[in-house]
Write an enzyme that holds these catalytic residues in place. Structure first.
Site, PDB file in Angstrom:
ATOM      1  N   ASP A 170       0.256  -6.740   4.297  1.00 57.15           N
ATOM      2  CA  ASP A 170       1.518  -6.043   4.513  1.00 57.15           C
ATOM      3  C   ASP A 170       1.430  -5.004   5.627  1.00 57.15           C
ATOM      4  O   ASP A 170       0.345  -4.695   6.126  1.00 57.15           O
ATOM      5  CB  ASP A 170       1.987  -5.374   3.203  1.00 57.15           C
ATOM      6  CG  ASP A 170       0.848  -4.657   2.459  1.00 57.15           C
ATOM      7  OD1 ASP A 170      -0.177  -4.335   3.095  1.00 57.15           O
ATOM      8  OD2 ASP A 170       0.989  -4.429   1.253  1.00 57.15           O
ATOM      9  N   GLU A 188       7.105  -5.506  -5.215  1.00 58.13           N
ATOM     10  CA  GLU A 188       7.436  -4.572  -6.281  1.00 58.13           C
ATOM     11  C   GLU A 188       7.934  -5.316  -7.530  1.00 58.13           C
ATOM     12  O   GLU A 188       8.310  -6.492  -7.433  1.00 58.13           O
ATOM     13  CB  GLU A 188       8.523  -3.601  -5.797  1.00 58.13           C
ATOM     14  CG  GLU A 188       8.101  -2.748  -4.593  1.00 58.13           C
ATOM     15  CD  GLU A 188       7.142  -1.615  -4.955  1.00 58.13           C
ATOM     16  OE1 GLU A 188       6.484  -1.671  -6.017  1.00 58.13           O
ATOM     17  OE2 GLU A 188       7.038  -0.672  -4.155  1.00 58.13           O
ATOM     18  N   ASN A 191       2.368   0.260 -10.714  1.00 56.47           N
ATOM     19  CA  ASN A 191       3.460  -0.475 -11.368  1.00 56.47           C
ATOM     20  C   ASN A 191       3.209  -1.984 -11.345  1.00 56.47           C
ATOM     21  O   ASN A 191       4.092  -2.778 -11.643  1.00 56.47           O
ATOM     22  CB  ASN A 191       4.811  -0.143 -10.711  1.00 56.47           C
ATOM     23  CG  ASN A 191       4.849  -0.535  -9.230  1.00 56.47           C
ATOM     24  OD1 ASN A 191       3.900  -1.121  -8.705  1.00 56.47           O
ATOM     25  ND2 ASN A 191       5.938  -0.219  -8.559  1.00 56.47           N
ATOM     26  N   HIS A 206       2.322  -3.781  -8.624  1.00 57.05           N
ATOM     27  CA  HIS A 206       2.624  -4.498  -7.388  1.00 57.05           C
ATOM     28  C   HIS A 206       1.355  -5.038  -6.739  1.00 57.05           C
ATOM     29  O   HIS A 206       0.276  -4.472  -6.882  1.00 57.05           O
ATOM     30  CB  HIS A 206       3.478  -3.666  -6.417  1.00 57.05           C
ATOM     31  CG  HIS A 206       2.801  -2.543  -5.716  1.00 57.05           C
ATOM     32  ND1 HIS A 206       3.275  -1.247  -5.742  1.00 57.05           N
ATOM     33  CD2 HIS A 206       1.711  -2.505  -4.907  1.00 57.05           C
ATOM     34  CE1 HIS A 206       2.503  -0.480  -4.998  1.00 57.05           C
ATOM     35  NE2 HIS A 206       1.536  -1.217  -4.481  1.00 57.05           N
TER      36      HIS A 206
HETATM   37  C1  GLP Z   1      -0.458  -0.127  -1.693  1.00 56.30           C
HETATM   38  C2  GLP Z   1      -0.688  -1.444  -0.907  1.00 56.30           C
HETATM   39  C3  GLP Z   1      -1.373  -2.455  -1.762  1.00 56.30           C
HETATM   40  C4  GLP Z   1      -2.479  -1.746  -2.515  1.00 56.30           C
HETATM   41  C5  GLP Z   1      -1.874  -0.887  -3.584  1.00 56.30           C
HETATM   42  C6  GLP Z   1      -2.856   0.016  -4.312  1.00 56.30           C
HETATM   43  O1  GLP Z   1       0.805   0.337  -1.652  1.00 56.30           O
HETATM   44  N1  GLP Z   1       0.460  -2.019  -0.292  1.00 56.30           N
HETATM   45  O2  GLP Z   1      -1.834  -3.535  -0.981  1.00 56.30           O
HETATM   46  O3  GLP Z   1      -3.318  -2.673  -3.122  1.00 56.30           O
HETATM   47  O4  GLP Z   1      -0.786  -0.157  -3.080  1.00 56.30           O
HETATM   48  O5  GLP Z   1      -3.227   1.099  -3.538  1.00 56.30           O
HETATM   49  P1  GLP Z   1      -4.501   2.000  -3.834  1.00 56.30           P
HETATM   50  O6  GLP Z   1      -5.680   1.126  -3.613  1.00 56.30           O
HETATM   51  O7  GLP Z   1      -4.417   3.114  -2.826  1.00 56.30           O
HETATM   52  O8  GLP Z   1      -4.384   2.453  -5.230  1.00 56.30           O
END
Ligand code: GLP
Length: 251
Positions: free
Chosen positions: A67, A143, A136, A138
């Site tokens: 992304d 989402e 959540n 995702h």
């Molecule tokens: C982000 C990214 C995801 C990531 C997730 C967890 O928003 N778009 O690809 O895996 O949220 O993030 P973190 O590893 O900082 O907890």
């Protein structure tokens, strides 16, 4: 889904790096699907170290990221282009021309989504997709509520996701409201998936993921139906998983 339990973040990162670097050594032309966020930082650092010590080569590897934020240019310190370059690509021998991320500044976002799907298809699909998980549920930026049939698309970020990611930005106002993300169907086409989960703040979603039903309200729950998913989770992330579920999933 098999769950590999590790002690902590450090061990999760080492284990993930071992799996990824072994994969690349066996398949030098591998197509790696890559994630951003805090969870995978340690993995990239461990892979960079492995490159320094063992010269695992990425010269023929191709990477596709999950992304990118909409509206941030690739040089913006909070863009995922910047993140990938500064936390991983600059430390290994991959040609930058073999690294792909969605363009957050595309003139036509619909066209950009189609183009990105074509990029993945032209590469022959993703061999090994690395994933983190949002609190959540995702994956990528898919989402809760996203269709399991979705391909690369534009998303309006949940306020909870913007708040969770605000820690990387000077203020919440500066966190983009939209992103472009591989869809759930795109992710599910990957031949192998490696999900990394660490820390207490992921304990609740981790237990929902292992114990709950497959439902769009927890996008990651679809992974239960994928034939080749490994989850590397640390003790804190697994702290709310019941004994029964541990017996089913945890190695
Ligand atoms: C982000 C990214 C995801 C990531 C997730 C967890 O928003 N778009 O690809 O895996 O949220 O993030 P973190 O590893 O900082 O907890």
């Amino acid at each position: 889904m098999k769950v590999i339990e590790v002690k902590d973040y450090e061990e999760m990162s080492q284990k993930a790096a071992e799996i990824i670097s072994s994969y690349v050594r066996i398949k030098p032309h591998a197509v790696l699907g890559l994630a951003t966020g805090e969870t995978v930082l340690g993995t990239y650092a461990a892979l960079a170290e492995d490159y320094r010590n063992n010269q695992t080569s990425y010269r023929k590897v191709r990477t596709v990221n999950l992304d990118e934020y909409i509206g941030l240019n690739p040089e913006h310190p909070n863009s995922y282009h910047y993140y990938m370059k500064h936390h991983f690509f600059q430390f290994i021998d991959i040609p930058m021309s073999q690294t792909y991320l969605p363009n957050g500044l595309a003139a036509d976002y619909q066209e950009e989504c189609t183009r990105y799907e074509e990029v993945i298809e032209t590469l022959g699909g993703i061999d090994l997709q690395v994933l983190g998980i949002g609190r959540n549920g995702h994956i990528g930026f898919n989402e809760p509520g996203t269709s399991f049939d979705s391909t690369t698309h534009i998303v309006k970020l949940a306020e909870s996701t913007r708040k969770a990611n605000a820690r990387f930005f000077p203020s919440l106002e500066q966190v983009p409201t939209h992103a472009i993300t591989m869809g759930i169907a795109t992710i599910m086409k990957s031949r192998q998936i490696l999900l990394l989960v660490s820390g207490k703040k992921k304990a609740s979603i981790m237990s929902q993921l292992l114990e709950g039903n497959v439902t769009p309200s927890i996008p990651a729950s679809i992974l239960q139906t994928h034939p080749n998913v490994a989850i590397i989770a640390d003790e804190e992330a697994l702290s709310l998983v019941s004994k029964e579920q541990r017996k089913v999933h945890v190695q």
